[in-house]
Design an enzyme around this catalytic site. Structure first.
Site, PDB file in Angstrom:
ATOM      1  N   CYS A  47       0.352  -1.315   0.478  1.00 23.08           N
ATOM      2  CA  CYS A  47      -0.018  -0.142   0.821  1.00 23.08           C
ATOM      3  C   CYS A  47       1.008   1.315  -0.121  1.00 23.08           C
ATOM      4  O   CYS A  47       1.645   1.161  -0.640  1.00 23.08           O
ATOM      5  CB  CYS A  47      -0.813   0.419   1.541  1.00 23.08           C
ATOM      6  SG  CYS A  47      -2.246   0.934   1.273  1.00 23.08           S
ATOM      7  N   ASP A 105      -2.966   0.879  10.223  1.00 24.70           N
ATOM      8  CA  ASP A 105      -3.862   1.683  10.611  1.00 24.70           C
ATOM      9  C   ASP A 105      -4.323   1.624  11.984  1.00 24.70           C
ATOM     10  O   ASP A 105      -5.242   2.686  12.453  1.00 24.70           O
ATOM     11  CB  ASP A 105      -5.844   1.611   9.660  1.00 24.70           C
ATOM     12  CG  ASP A 105      -4.842   1.777   8.344  1.00 24.70           C
ATOM     13  OD1 ASP A 105      -4.650   0.663   7.224  1.00 24.70           O
ATOM     14  OD2 ASP A 105      -5.258   2.718   7.834  1.00 24.70           O
TER      15      ASP A 105
HETATM   16  P1  RI2 Z   1       0.178   6.241   7.165  1.00 27.26           P
HETATM   17  C1  RI2 Z   1      -3.841   4.067   4.493  1.00 27.26           C
HETATM   18  O1  RI2 Z   1      -4.478   3.049   4.601  1.00 27.26           O
HETATM   19  C2  RI2 Z   1      -2.968   1.718   4.635  1.00 27.26           C
HETATM   20  O2  RI2 Z   1      -3.291   1.257   5.074  1.00 27.26           O
HETATM   21  C3  RI2 Z   1      -1.475   2.178   5.170  1.00 27.26           C
HETATM   22  O3  RI2 Z   1      -0.454   1.793   5.557  1.00 27.26           O
HETATM   23  C4  RI2 Z   1      -2.390   2.600   5.977  1.00 27.26           C
HETATM   24  O4  RI2 Z   1      -3.090   3.747   5.641  1.00 27.26           O
HETATM   25  C5  RI2 Z   1      -1.382   3.569   7.197  1.00 27.26           C
HETATM   26  O5  RI2 Z   1      -0.769   4.547   6.328  1.00 27.26           O
HETATM   27  P2  RI2 Z   1      -6.079   3.570   3.313  1.00 27.26           P
HETATM   28  O6  RI2 Z   1      -6.494   5.616   3.817  1.00 27.26           O
HETATM   29  O7  RI2 Z   1      -0.716   6.988   7.835  1.00 27.26           O
HETATM   30  O8  RI2 Z   1      -5.137   3.776   2.184  1.00 27.26           O
HETATM   31  O9  RI2 Z   1       1.235   6.078   7.962  1.00 27.26           O
HETATM   32  O10 RI2 Z   1      -7.344   2.919   3.245  1.00 27.26           O
HETATM   33  O11 RI2 Z   1       0.368   7.030   6.110  1.00 27.26           O
END
Ligand code: RI2
Length: 312
Positions: free
Chosen positions: A122, A191
């Site tokens: 991701c 998350d």
């Molecule tokens: P940071 C994201 O969720 C991903 O799951 C990623 O690993 C997590 O948030 C943490 O991201 P999404 O918003 O806070 O893309 O480290 O569903 O940037």
């Protein structure tokens, strides 16, 4: 007054603003804005209503809840005191986000070996902070980034790393086990981390953890302490967001009755996690309870949060 809050909430919901840290920081910025502009006679109710609207966007990342709760714990005898307190709490939270990611990079970098291949999933700003820092201190690293269907956040990761000169190979999510034998360590974001050290992260994370364990590849989680969930200490389960079918398949398939499930996150048990890198240190997942107690405290539970479910 609430239109800008509603517009901002929509940006979180449709993932224009995404990533657990980014949405938390954005929430603090919105609440700061509300605190600066809310009329004195209804300051508290404006703050609570704005909090409800923001919380009613994405249910899984606890960072959003922690951000809202942090700002809503403002104090003061008079409205003006409470306004100043709310604004300063919002600012504090925003700098918490910014500083934490930098420190996580500095701590986590030490766990990345020179001449190594790092797999990530991701698009996590915390995980990228570690990878970038390892590169900046002169380590020769290559990154394998997963596509991260259905929203393809892996493309953002690949671009961000390439922009600073890191070698990146993008793979489809189902190729993770195929490539695991070449990987030296996995670094992902979070998350939510529960009181017992379980990780909730982008769908597919648990399969990567499984493949890493099988191949004896270290699995590292980069998570600021506001990604830990005080609610889980009191028995609450983490809600896994299910997003729309349209994110996964073209409409023609839906029209003929094909059913689609699209959970955005999955659950990785702590036994699959070697290390969680936080801004207060690199810890084993078993220490999640201590982080919640010392960094987030019980006051997080007592803070008044209105039920946001009905406010769409
Ligand atoms: P940071 C994201 O969720 C991903 O799951 C990623 O690993 C997590 O948030 C943490 O991201 P999404 O918003 O806070 O893309 O480290 O569903 O940037």
């Amino acid at each position: 007054m609430f239109q800008f809050v509603i517009d901002a909430a929509k940006k979180i919901k449709n993932m224009e603003i995404r990533g657990a840290a980014r949405i938390a920081k954005f929430a603090a910025e919105i609440l700061k804005n509300v605190a600066e502009t809310a009329p004195s006679e209804s300051f508290d109710s404006y703050m609570k209503k704005a909090a409800s609207i923001i919380l009613n966007t994405r249910p899984t990342a606890v960072s959003l809840y922690n951000a809202v709760n942090y700002v809503l714990n403002y104090r003061g005898e008079t409205v003006e005191e409470r306004r100043i307190s709310a604004i300063s709490k919002a600012k504090e939270f925003i700098s918490w986000v910014e500083n934490a990611q930098k420190i996580i990079g500095e701590i986590g970098e030490k766990r990345i070996k020179d001449n190594s291949i790092v797999m990530t999933h991701c698009n996590s700003s915390a995980a990228i902070s570690i990878i970038k820092r390892a590169y900046e201190v002169g380590k020769k690293i290559e990154v394998i980034a997963t596509e991260s269907r259905p929203r393809l956040q892996g493309h953002i990761t690949a671009k961000q790393l390439r922009e600073i000169g890191i070698d990146v190979t993008l793979i489809v999510d189902s190729a993770v086990r195929f490539f695991m034998k070449e990987v030296d360590c996995v670094v992902v974001g979070a998350d939510t981390i529960t009181a017992n050290g379980t990780l909730i992260n982008k769908i597919g994370t648990s399969q990567i953890a499984l493949a890493a364990k099988e191949a004896r590849v270290p699995f590292i989680v980069a998570a600021e302490t506001y990604k830990f969930s005080p609610k889980t200490l009191f028995g609450e389960l983490v809600v896994i967001e299910e997003r729309s079918a349209e994110e996964v398949v073209p409409e023609e398939l839906l029209k003929i009755g094909v059913k689609v499930r699209n959970p955005a996150f999955d659950v990785t048990p702590r036994d699959y996690i070697d290390l969680i890198v936080t801004e207060v240190g690199a810890i084993p997942p078993e220490m999640a309870y201590v982080i919640i107690r010392e960094r987030l405290g019980y006051s997080s539970i007592e803070g008044e949060i209105v039920d946001a479910k009905d406010l769409d």
